[in-house]
Write a protein that holds these residues in place. Sequence first.
Motif, mmCIF file in Angstrom:
data_model
loop_
_atom_site.group_PDB
_atom_site.id
_atom_site.type_symbol
_atom_site.label_atom_id
_atom_site.label_comp_id
_atom_site.label_asym_id
_atom_site.label_seq_id
_atom_site.Cartn_x
_atom_site.Cartn_y
_atom_site.Cartn_z
ATOM 1 N N THR A 109 -43.465 24.888 10.585
ATOM 2 C CA THR A 109 -42.630 24.137 11.509
ATOM 3 C C THR A 109 -41.599 23.278 10.790
ATOM 4 N N ASP A 110 -41.862 22.904 9.535
ATOM 5 C CA ASP A 110 -40.940 22.054 8.774
ATOM 6 C C ASP A 110 -40.858 22.548 7.333
ATOM 7 N N PRO A 111 -39.989 23.532 7.050
ATOM 8 C CA PRO A 111 -39.881 24.072 5.691
ATOM 9 C C PRO A 111 -39.498 23.031 4.651
ATOM 10 N N ASP A 112 -38.916 21.904 5.054
ATOM 11 C CA ASP A 112 -38.569 20.873 4.075
ATOM 12 C C ASP A 112 -39.808 20.339 3.354
ATOM 13 N N LEU A 113 -40.986 20.446 3.989
ATOM 14 C CA LEU A 113 -42.216 20.011 3.343
ATOM 15 C C LEU A 113 -42.554 20.868 2.124
ATOM 16 N N LEU A 114 -41.948 22.049 2.034
ATOM 17 C CA LEU A 114 -42.230 22.971 0.940
ATOM 18 C C LEU A 114 -41.283 22.786 -0.235
ATOM 19 N N TYR A 115 -40.340 21.863 -0.108
ATOM 20 C CA TYR A 115 -39.337 21.672 -1.155
ATOM 21 C C TYR A 115 -40.014 21.274 -2.478
ATOM 22 N N GLY A 116 -39.568 21.889 -3.562
ATOM 23 C CA GLY A 116 -40.120 21.591 -4.878
ATOM 24 C C GLY A 116 -41.267 22.471 -5.297
ATOM 25 N N ALA A 117 -41.697 23.388 -4.424
ATOM 26 C CA ALA A 117 -42.780 24.314 -4.765
ATOM 27 C C ALA A 117 -42.203 25.560 -5.425
ATOM 28 N N PHE A 118 -42.807 25.981 -6.521
ATOM 29 C CA PHE A 118 -42.345 27.165 -7.244
ATOM 30 C C PHE A 118 -43.307 28.341 -7.113
ATOM 31 N N ASP A 119 -44.463 28.117 -6.480
ATOM 32 C CA ASP A 119 -45.473 29.164 -6.378
ATOM 33 C C ASP A 119 -45.896 29.345 -4.930
ATOM 34 N N VAL A 120 -46.151 30.602 -4.557
ATOM 35 C CA VAL A 120 -46.738 30.893 -3.256
ATOM 36 C C VAL A 120 -48.195 31.283 -3.470
ATOM 37 N N GLY A 121 -49.022 31.035 -2.456
ATOM 38 C CA GLY A 121 -50.425 31.403 -2.515
ATOM 39 C C GLY A 121 -50.879 31.969 -1.191
ATOM 40 N N LEU A 122 -51.863 32.832 -1.249
ATOM 41 C CA LEU A 122 -52.427 33.463 -0.057
ATOM 42 C C LEU A 122 -53.925 33.171 -0.067
ATOM 43 N N SER A 123 -54.425 32.502 0.957
ATOM 44 C CA SER A 123 -55.840 32.113 0.954
ATOM 45 C C SER A 123 -56.724 33.354 0.861
ATOM 46 N N GLY A 124 -57.744 33.267 0.034
ATOM 47 C CA GLY A 124 -58.667 34.380 -0.134
ATOM 48 C C GLY A 124 -58.215 35.434 -1.115
ATOM 49 N N SER A 125 -57.020 35.273 -1.729
ATOM 50 C CA SER A 125 -56.495 36.287 -2.632
ATOM 51 C C SER A 125 -56.518 35.811 -4.075
ATOM 52 N N PRO A 126 -57.290 36.437 -4.956
ATOM 53 C CA PRO A 126 -57.272 36.057 -6.364
ATOM 54 C C PRO A 126 -55.991 36.459 -7.082
ATOM 55 N N LEU A 127 -55.240 37.439 -6.572
ATOM 56 C CA LEU A 127 -54.011 37.842 -7.259
ATOM 57 C C LEU A 127 -53.053 36.673 -7.416
ATOM 58 N N PHE A 128 -52.923 35.861 -6.362
ATOM 59 C CA PHE A 128 -51.889 34.835 -6.362
ATOM 60 C C PHE A 128 -52.176 33.706 -7.337
ATOM 61 N N THR A 129 -53.405 33.598 -7.838
ATOM 62 C CA THR A 129 -53.672 32.595 -8.862
ATOM 63 C C THR A 129 -52.944 32.909 -10.165
ATOM 64 N N LEU A 155 -52.159 30.544 5.039
ATOM 65 C CA LEU A 155 -53.534 30.662 5.518
ATOM 66 C C LEU A 155 -53.730 32.014 6.186
ATOM 67 N N VAL A 156 -54.817 32.675 5.853
ATOM 68 C CA VAL A 156 -55.139 33.984 6.418
ATOM 69 C C VAL A 156 -56.420 33.854 7.237
ATOM 70 N N PRO A 157 -56.462 34.397 8.467
ATOM 71 C CA PRO A 157 -55.506 35.353 9.044
ATOM 72 C C PRO A 157 -54.410 34.745 9.911
ATOM 73 N N SER A 158 -54.345 33.415 10.062
ATOM 74 C CA SER A 158 -53.373 32.835 10.993
ATOM 75 C C SER A 158 -51.936 33.000 10.516
ATOM 76 N N LEU A 159 -51.723 33.072 9.192
ATOM 77 C CA LEU A 159 -50.409 33.088 8.546
ATOM 78 C C LEU A 159 -49.632 31.804 8.782
ATOM 79 N N GLU A 160 -50.359 30.726 9.076
ATOM 80 C CA GLU A 160 -49.739 29.405 9.075
ATOM 81 C C GLU A 160 -49.383 29.049 7.629
ATOM 82 N N VAL A 161 -48.202 28.486 7.424
ATOM 83 C CA VAL A 161 -47.720 28.147 6.089
ATOM 84 C C VAL A 161 -47.759 26.631 5.928
#
Length: 209
Positions: A109-129, A155-161
């Motif tokens: 709902t507010d992408p500005d909260l993500l400012y300064g992040a350089f990494d994405v993560g997917l809950s439950g996924s070891p690849l993203f570490t 967040l999986v499965p909701s895909l809330e960011v």
Amino acid sequence: MPLPIAVFWERSDVSGAEHALLDASDGLYARGTVVAAKPVPFVCHYEVRTGPDWASARLDVRAEGAGWARAVRLELAAGRWRATASEQGDLDGALTRNGHAQAGLPGCTDPDLLYGAFDVGLSGSPLFTTLPIRRLGLLGSEAGVSHRLSVVWVLVPSLEVVQADQIWTPLGGDRIRLAGETSSADLTCDADGFVDDHPGLARRVRSAS
């Protein structure tokens, strides 16, 4: 096109697994699938790309189960994250029927909260570490020196960011400690920074050949 590396993890927290095909020759490009039986049975497909420095640039995720489907795309442009999302069916109904709370909406709902992040993560996924491990060169870093990161967390499965705070600490050798807001784990990695063992989440499975 065919990708040169395949990795597979078996989940230890729920019945499930992850399979990814990837190319790590110039940053990371990966396509993967996560399946899990809880909180409701679902399948999740993702495609992620980083720059040569392993900073995240784009993530596409699709999740679906009986009677519902969701999708989210995250793109970094001019230093800011942009999120687009869609949903079909009734994930909330599937969750409540299985005794779980309703999910958040897909996307952010507010992408500005993500400012300064350089990494994405997917809950439950070891690849993203692997993304912060490679971006920060943690396997070759001084043991005991911690790095505090802000991560774009899907967040999986909701895909809330959401925005998530993490602390990464090399422990020497092939071990790295990952501490989140509510838990921590000592990861064991291979020489390329891919997780062999994430206690409480997943363990890598290799072919016998």
